[in-house]
Design an enzyme around this catalytic site. Structure first.
Site, PDB file in Angstrom:
ATOM      1  N   SER A 152       0.887  -1.064  -0.261  1.00  0.00           N
ATOM      2  CA  SER A 152      -0.050   0.156   0.163  1.00  0.00           C
ATOM      3  C   SER A 152       0.939   1.223  -0.020  1.00  0.00           C
ATOM      4  CB  SER A 152      -0.918  -0.115   1.283  1.00  0.00           C
ATOM      5  OG  SER A 152      -1.335   1.242   1.546  1.00  0.00           O
ATOM      6  N   HIS A 160      -1.571  -1.665  -3.899  1.00  0.00           N
ATOM      7  CA  HIS A 160      -3.135  -1.100  -2.891  1.00  0.00           C
ATOM      8  C   HIS A 160      -2.993   0.258  -2.893  1.00  0.00           C
ATOM      9  CE1 HIS A 160      -6.156  -2.568   0.154  1.00  0.00           C
ATOM     10  NE2 HIS A 160      -5.718  -1.347   0.529  1.00  0.00           N
ATOM     11  N   ASP A 216      -5.073   3.419  -1.196  1.00  0.00           N
ATOM     12  CA  ASP A 216      -5.877   3.574  -0.349  1.00  0.00           C
ATOM     13  C   ASP A 216      -6.522   4.971  -0.344  1.00  0.00           C
ATOM     14  OD1 ASP A 216      -5.973   1.366   1.673  1.00  0.00           O
ATOM     15  OD2 ASP A 216      -3.835   1.715   1.806  1.00  0.00           O
ATOM     16  N   MET A 272      -9.152   7.593   0.594  1.00  0.00           N
ATOM     17  CA  MET A 272     -10.007   8.180   1.827  1.00  0.00           C
ATOM     18  C   MET A 272     -10.515   9.573   1.369  1.00  0.00           C
ATOM     19  SD  MET A 272      -7.611   6.820   4.805  1.00  0.00           S
ATOM     20  CE  MET A 272      -6.495   5.435   4.573  1.00  0.00           C
ATOM     21  N   HIS A 317      -8.608   0.712  -3.112  1.00  0.00           N
ATOM     22  CA  HIS A 317      -9.442   0.478  -1.950  1.00  0.00           C
ATOM     23  C   HIS A 317     -10.209   1.927  -1.690  1.00  0.00           C
ATOM     24  CE1 HIS A 317      -9.337  -0.637   2.548  1.00  0.00           C
ATOM     25  NE2 HIS A 317     -10.657  -0.419   2.310  1.00  0.00           N
ATOM     26  N   MET A 334     -12.424   3.909   0.328  1.00  0.00           N
ATOM     27  CA  MET A 334     -12.988   4.353   1.465  1.00  0.00           C
ATOM     28  C   MET A 334     -13.567   5.742   1.536  1.00  0.00           C
ATOM     29  SD  MET A 334      -9.897   2.984   3.823  1.00  0.00           S
ATOM     30  CE  MET A 334      -8.865   2.959   2.441  1.00  0.00           C
ATOM     31  N   MET A 368     -10.897  -6.265   6.664  1.00  0.00           N
ATOM     32  CA  MET A 368      -9.909  -5.270   7.264  1.00  0.00           C
ATOM     33  C   MET A 368      -9.472  -5.838   8.496  1.00  0.00           C
ATOM     34  SD  MET A 368      -9.885  -2.864   5.088  1.00  0.00           S
ATOM     35  CE  MET A 368      -8.799  -2.023   6.200  1.00  0.00           C
ATOM     36  N   ASP A 418      -5.952  -6.847   5.143  1.00  0.00           N
ATOM     37  CA  ASP A 418      -5.552  -5.303   5.015  1.00  0.00           C
ATOM     38  C   ASP A 418      -5.262  -4.830   6.574  1.00  0.00           C
ATOM     39  OD1 ASP A 418      -4.689  -2.787   4.198  1.00  0.00           O
ATOM     40  OD2 ASP A 418      -6.592  -2.191   3.369  1.00  0.00           O
TER      41      ASP A 418
HETATM   42  C1  DX5 Z   1      -6.295   1.317   6.415  1.00  0.00           C
HETATM   43  C2  DX5 Z   1      -5.786   1.168   5.080  1.00  0.00           C
HETATM   44  C3  DX5 Z   1      -4.779  -0.004   4.902  1.00  0.00           C
HETATM   45  C4  DX5 Z   1      -3.392   0.582   5.635  1.00  0.00           C
HETATM   46  C5  DX5 Z   1      -2.297  -0.483   5.692  1.00  0.00           C
HETATM   47  O1  DX5 Z   1      -7.145   2.133   6.362  1.00  0.00           O
HETATM   48  O2  DX5 Z   1      -6.866   0.347   4.028  1.00  0.00           O
HETATM   49  O3  DX5 Z   1      -4.319  -0.264   3.562  1.00  0.00           O
HETATM   50  O4  DX5 Z   1      -2.808   1.712   5.154  1.00  0.00           O
HETATM   51  O5  DX5 Z   1      -1.419  -0.004   6.644  1.00  0.00           O
HETATM   52  P1  DX5 Z   1      -0.451  -1.000   7.559  1.00  0.00           P
HETATM   53  O6  DX5 Z   1      -0.056  -1.839   6.815  1.00  0.00           O
HETATM   54  O7  DX5 Z   1       0.637   0.155   7.979  1.00  0.00           O
HETATM   55  O8  DX5 Z   1      -1.539  -1.200   8.697  1.00  0.00           O
HETATM   56 ZN    ZN Z   2      -6.379  -0.622   2.465  1.00  0.00          ZN
END
Ligand code: DX5
Ligand code: ZN
Length: 216
Positions: free
Chosen positions: A6, A31, A33, A35, A64, A66, A135, A173
Site C-alpha cells: 500500500s 494497493h 488507499d 479516503m 480500496h 474508503m 480489514m 489489510d
Molecule cells: C487502512 C488502509 C490500509 C493501511 C495499511 O485504512 O486500508 O491499507 O494503510 O497500513 P498498515 O500496513 O501500516 O497497517
Molecule cells: Zn487498504
C-alpha cells in the site's frame, strides 16, 4: 503468497523509485488507499495519483475506496487505470448494480468488510467478487495494530469459499508484518496488504519475507 504494497506509507516524493523497488522485489499488485474524510476520518489520494502509478508499473492496481459514494466516483478510478475496485459492504449503495457498472467499465469488483462487520454480510456477494478484503484494522490510518479476531474470519471465509467452489481471493489489510502475516497465511489468506511494515524498512527484504511466509 501474493503481496500488495500500500503506497500510503511510501516516500511520495520519490514514489516512482519506491514502485521500482517493489516491482523488483516481486510485489504482485499495488494497493491504493482512497479516503474521502467522510467514510473514514482521513484524506488521501484521488485518480490523478493512481494514473501516475499506472504509468510506472504494469502490475495489478487495486483501488480500496474508503469513500461514502463509490457509485458516484468509480468511473474516474477505472479511467485512472485501476484493475479492480474494492468496495466496502458498509457503504449505502446498490451492490449488484455497482458491480455490473464496474464490470461494464472494464474493471473487476472486490468486496471489503470492516473488523466489526460479520462475514455473513459479504457472503451473498462473493460469487461475483474477485477479491474478499478483510480489514484487520479500522480503516483510516496505516501503522495500526492488527486485530487478532480477523484470523477466525479468514478461516471462516476460506472454508466457505472452498466448500462452494468459488475462486474469490482472500486479502487481508491492516497491521500486517512478518508475525501477523504468518497467522493470516496459515488461516488461508491469498493476498497480504502491507504499508508501514514494507516501507519503514528494506523494501526488498520485507516483501521477500512476506512472500515466503507460506513456506516457513
Ligand atoms: C487502512 C488502509 C490500509 C493501511 C495499511 O485504512 O486500508 O491499507 O494503510 O497500513 P498498515 O500496513 O501500516 O497497517
Ligand atoms: Zn487498504
Amino acid at each position: 503468497m501474493k503481496i500488495s504494497p500500500s503506497i500510503i506509507s511510501s516516500k511520495l516524493e520519490v514514489l516512482g523509485e519506491e514502485i521500482e523497488k517493489c516491482d523488483k522485489a516481486g510485489a504482485d499488485s499495488y494497493h491504493l488507499d482512497v479516503m474521502d474524510g467522510h467514510f473514514v476520518p482521513n484524506l488521501t489520494m484521488g485518480p490523478d495519483l493512481i494514473s501516475a502509478v499506472r504509468r510506472k508499473t504494469k502490475k495489478r492496481l487495486e483501488s480500496h475506496l474508503m469513500i461514502d459514494r463509490p457509485d458516484r466516483y468509480y468511473k474516474s478510478f477505472v479511467e485512472a487505470g485501476s484493475d479492480i475496485l474494492l468496495i466496502h459492504a458498509e457503504c449505502l449503495v446498490n451492490f449488484k448494480k455497482l458491480r455490473k457498472d464496474i464490470a461494464d467499465s472494464g474493471a473487476e469488483f472486490g468486496i471489503v468488510i470492516n473488523p466489526e462487520t460479520p462475514l455473513s454480510e459479504a457472503l451473498p456477494l462473493l460469487p461475483e467478487s474477485r477479491i474478499l478484503l478483510l480489514m484487520s484494522v479500522h480503516p483510516g490510518f496505516s501503522g495500526q495494530k492488527f486485530i487478532a479476531s480477523t484470523v477466525d474470519k479468514i478461516r471462516e471465509a476460506r472454508s466457505y469459499i472452498d466448500r462452494n467452489g468459488l475462486d474469490t481471493e482472500i486479502e487481508v489489510d491492516g497491521g500486517i508484518n512478518d508475525k501477523t502475516g504468518k497467522l493470516c497465511v496459515d488461516a488461508g489468506a491469498d493476498i497480504l496488504v502491507s504499508a508501514s511494515y514494507i516501507f519503514s524498512g528494506n523494501i526488498h527484504e520485507r516483501i521477500g519475507i512476506l512472500k515466503n511466509l507460506k513456506q516457513d
